[in-house]
Motif scaffolding. Structure first.
Motif, short mmCIF file in Angstrom:
data_model
loop_
_atom_site.label_atom_id
_atom_site.label_comp_id
_atom_site.label_asym_id
_atom_site.label_seq_id
_atom_site.Cartn_x
_atom_site.Cartn_y
_atom_site.Cartn_z
N GLY A 1 0.81 -1.22 0.00
CA GLY A 1 0.00 0.00 0.00
C GLY A 1 0.84 1.26 0.00
N GLU A 2 0.35 2.29 -0.69
CA GLU A 2 1.01 3.60 -0.68
C GLU A 2 0.14 4.54 0.15
OE1 GLU A 2 1.91 7.33 -3.69
OE2 GLU A 2 0.81 5.58 -4.42
N VAL A 3 0.67 4.99 1.30
CA VAL A 3 -0.12 5.80 2.22
C VAL A 3 -0.15 7.25 1.73
CG1 VAL A 3 -0.34 6.65 4.58
CG2 VAL A 3 0.38 4.29 4.17
N LEU A 4 -1.37 7.74 1.45
CA LEU A 4 -1.53 9.13 0.97
C LEU A 4 -1.67 10.11 2.13
CD1 LEU A 4 -4.03 8.69 -2.03
CD2 LEU A 4 -1.54 8.58 -2.05
N ARG A 5 -2.34 9.66 3.20
CA ARG A 5 -2.57 10.58 4.32
C ARG A 5 -2.93 9.80 5.58
NH1 ARG A 5 -6.92 15.64 4.41
NH2 ARG A 5 -6.66 16.12 6.62
N ARG A 6 -2.65 10.44 6.73
CA ARG A 6 -3.05 9.88 8.03
C ARG A 6 -4.13 10.75 8.64
NH1 ARG A 6 2.65 8.97 11.18
NH2 ARG A 6 3.69 7.63 9.66
N PHE A 7 -5.10 10.12 9.28
CA PHE A 7 -6.14 10.86 10.01
C PHE A 7 -6.09 10.43 11.47
CE2 PHE A 7 -7.62 10.77 5.65
CZ PHE A 7 -8.17 12.03 5.45
N THR A 8 -6.08 11.40 12.38
CA THR A 8 -6.14 11.08 13.81
C THR A 8 -7.22 11.94 14.47
OG1 THR A 8 -4.40 12.69 14.28
CG2 THR A 8 -3.71 10.40 14.07
N GLN A 9 -7.79 11.41 15.54
CA GLN A 9 -8.80 12.16 16.28
C GLN A 9 -8.64 11.91 17.77
OE1 GLN A 9 -12.92 11.15 15.41
NE2 GLN A 9 -13.62 13.18 16.05
N LYS A 10 -8.84 12.98 18.56
CA LYS A 10 -8.75 12.84 20.01
C LYS A 10 -10.11 12.41 20.54
CE LYS A 10 -5.06 16.15 20.93
NZ LYS A 10 -4.67 17.42 21.58
N MET A 11 -10.16 11.24 21.17
CA MET A 11 -11.39 10.72 21.76
C MET A 11 -11.03 9.92 23.00
SD MET A 11 -13.50 9.27 18.46
CE MET A 11 -15.12 9.23 19.19
N ASP A 12 -11.89 9.95 24.01
CA ASP A 12 -11.64 9.16 25.23
C ASP A 12 -11.68 7.67 24.90
OD1 ASP A 12 -11.20 11.28 26.82
OD2 ASP A 12 -13.24 11.37 27.66
N THR A 13 -12.72 7.28 24.17
CA THR A 13 -12.85 5.87 23.75
C THR A 13 -13.36 5.85 22.31
OG1 THR A 13 -15.12 5.83 24.61
CG2 THR A 13 -13.38 4.95 26.05
N PRO A 14 -13.07 4.79 21.55
CA PRO A 14 -13.55 4.74 20.16
C PRO A 14 -15.07 4.76 20.09
CG PRO A 14 -11.90 3.03 20.58
CD PRO A 14 -12.25 3.63 21.90
N ASN A 15 -15.60 5.39 19.04
CA ASN A 15 -17.04 5.40 18.80
C ASN A 15 -17.49 3.95 18.53
OD1 ASN A 15 -19.57 5.48 17.33
ND2 ASN A 15 -19.23 7.66 17.05
N PRO A 16 -18.48 3.43 19.31
CA PRO A 16 -18.86 2.02 19.15
C PRO A 16 -19.45 1.70 17.77
CG PRO A 16 -20.37 3.16 20.63
CD PRO A 16 -19.23 4.10 20.37
N LYS A 17 -19.94 2.74 17.05
CA LYS A 17 -20.56 2.50 15.75
C LYS A 17 -19.57 2.66 14.59
CE LYS A 17 -25.35 3.62 16.86
NZ LYS A 17 -26.49 4.52 16.57
N THR A 18 -18.77 3.73 14.65
CA THR A 18 -17.91 4.04 13.49
C THR A 18 -16.44 4.27 13.87
OG1 THR A 18 -18.56 6.36 13.71
CG2 THR A 18 -19.78 5.02 12.09
N PHE A 19 -16.04 3.94 15.08
CA PHE A 19 -14.66 4.07 15.58
C PHE A 19 -14.26 5.53 15.77
CE2 PHE A 19 -9.96 3.97 15.32
CZ PHE A 19 -9.70 3.03 16.30
N ILE A 20 -14.48 6.39 14.73
CA ILE A 20 -14.20 7.82 14.87
C ILE A 20 -15.51 8.60 14.82
CG2 ILE A 20 -11.83 7.78 13.97
CD1 ILE A 20 -12.91 8.50 11.22
#
Length: 403
Positions: free
Chosen positions: A43-62
């Motif tokens: 794989g060629e990584v085009l971009r990274r996405f990060t988000q500050k959350m206490d715990t992952p969203n149970p439905k969509t992770f972010i």
């Protein structure tokens, strides 16, 4: 004429979280490792996405806002794969696929994919296939979304459920078959290990991509596959090695990694029997890596899980030729000295000084290689003469031989 092959890398994005247990620095470090995994898988990584959350969203992770940002980027750049740094639940994976409309894989799936590429022997392929089926089983429902079973109603009863149940039964049957096959191979390998006699057994252990296979090639003069990618070696390799006139068996094992999927730990427990039955461990560490102390902790944790933490161990700090500490300028009175600024001499004065059996080498350039061979010789000899006391006179107490 041989045609030149061009490797096409898949367009990939990475998604990770910054949580209470994983700060921004640690999150970036994990994503660096994930990017290397993605590159290893093709794989060629085009971009990274990060988000500050206490715990992952149970439905969509972010969160929904970040998910919209990711979806816009995926559509704009025609991204084929989104890789999540943590293991996704079957429900999360299904929900995210509906939103992003591209291939969604998590760290576990990515490692399994690399293992599937790297497995060469029947034994390794069986172990990987078992781990893949165990990962797949709870996720089968998501693969039948085209039937929209959840809607119910006229014409929607029966077939979807039947198809899924059939698939589940096939997968369960396959898992049972693979487990029986592994049991059979395990017995064969046990016999092979027994046939090796009472020679001292030395096992190379360590994080992935620390140079175990390169060290194996250097010390045993063999030709084990070595590459600067994660999990280059998947199959266990055993070679008879002679230092001076002292013979012993040297084993190259699969590398460890943080956040190692539970399926893989279970599937590869039998491969780690080589480590369990070893008399001496060579714990290889890539000292040029900024997180090598975390790597040591990860390896020690897995060694503890397989009840091998108490074995005699030589700490082999490899890649000293690539080690470059950060430098503080003489007129810089603000920057505080941290471990990032340590030279090799500084490191040797830390906890490493308490390690009686620690050596700093370069397996590639063979720096300090004679000292390393001497240390291995002495440790193997200690074990050998207790097993064969009458052989004591055959091997000098000091390392005395010419190359």
């Amino acid at each position: 004429m041989i045609e030149q092959k061009t490797i096409e890398y898949e367009k990939t994005i990475l998604i990770g979280l910054i949580t209470r247990f994983q700060d921004e620095e640690k999150s970036q470090e994990y994503l660096d490792e994930l990017e290397f995994l993605a590159y290893t898988a093709g794989g060629e990584v085009l971009r990274r996405f990060t988000q500050k959350m206490d715990t992952p969203n149970p439905k969509t992770f972010i969160g929904s806002g970040k998910m919209k940002e990711v979806r816009d980027f995926v559509e704009e750049h025609d991204v084929g794969t989104a890789v999540f740094d943590d293991e996704l639940s079957p429900a999360q994976q299904k929900n995210i696929e509906k939103i992003l409309r591209c291939k969604i894989i998590d760290r576990t799936n990515l490692i399994l994919d690399i293992f599937a590429q790297r497995a060469k022997t029947s034994y390794a392929r069986t172990q990987v296939e078992l781990a893949q089926y165990e990962y797949l089983l709870p996720r089968l429902a998501g693969m039948w979304t085209h039937l929209e079973r959840q809607r119910g109603g006229i014409g929607m009863r029966g077939p979807g459920e039947t198809e899924i149940e059939t698939d589940r039964r096939i997968v369960r049957d396959r898992i049972t078959l693979l487990k029986k096959k592994l049991e059979k191979i395990d017995k064969q390998m046990e016999v092979q290990r027994g046939n090796r006699g009472s020679l001292v057994r030395v096992a190379l252990v360590g994080y992935t991509n620390v140079g175990k296979s390169t060290l194996m090639n250097s010390i045993s003069k063999s030709d084990v596959f070595a590459e600067n990618k994660l999990f280059a070696t998947l199959d266990t390799t055993v070679r008879k090695v002679v230092i001076g006139n002292l013979p012993f068996l040297l084993t190259d094992t699969v590398g460890f990694i943080r956040k190692l999927p539970t399926q893989l730990v279970e599937s590869f427990k039998s491969t780690l029997d080589e480590v369990r039955e070893a008399d001496l461990l060579l714990h290889v560490v890539d000292i040029s890596h900024s997180s090598f102390e975390d790597h040591i902790a990860s390896v020690n944790k897995i060694l503890d899980e397989i009840e091998s933490a108490d074995k005699p161990t030589i700490m082999v700090f490899n890649k000293i030729d690539q080690y470059k500490p950060e430098v503080i300028e003489e007129d810089d009175l603000v920057t505080e000295k941290t471990t990032a600024h340590y030279t090799l001499k500084d490191w040797k004065r830390t906890w490493m000084n308490r390690e009686e059996n620690a050596i700093f080498i370069s397996a590639l350039n063979k720096n300090n290689f004679e000292e390393f061979r001497k240390m291995v010789y002495e440790k193997v000899r200690e074990i050998h003469v207790t097993r064969f006391p009458y052989n004591n006179f055959l091997y000098p107490e000091q390392y005395q031989y010419e190359e």
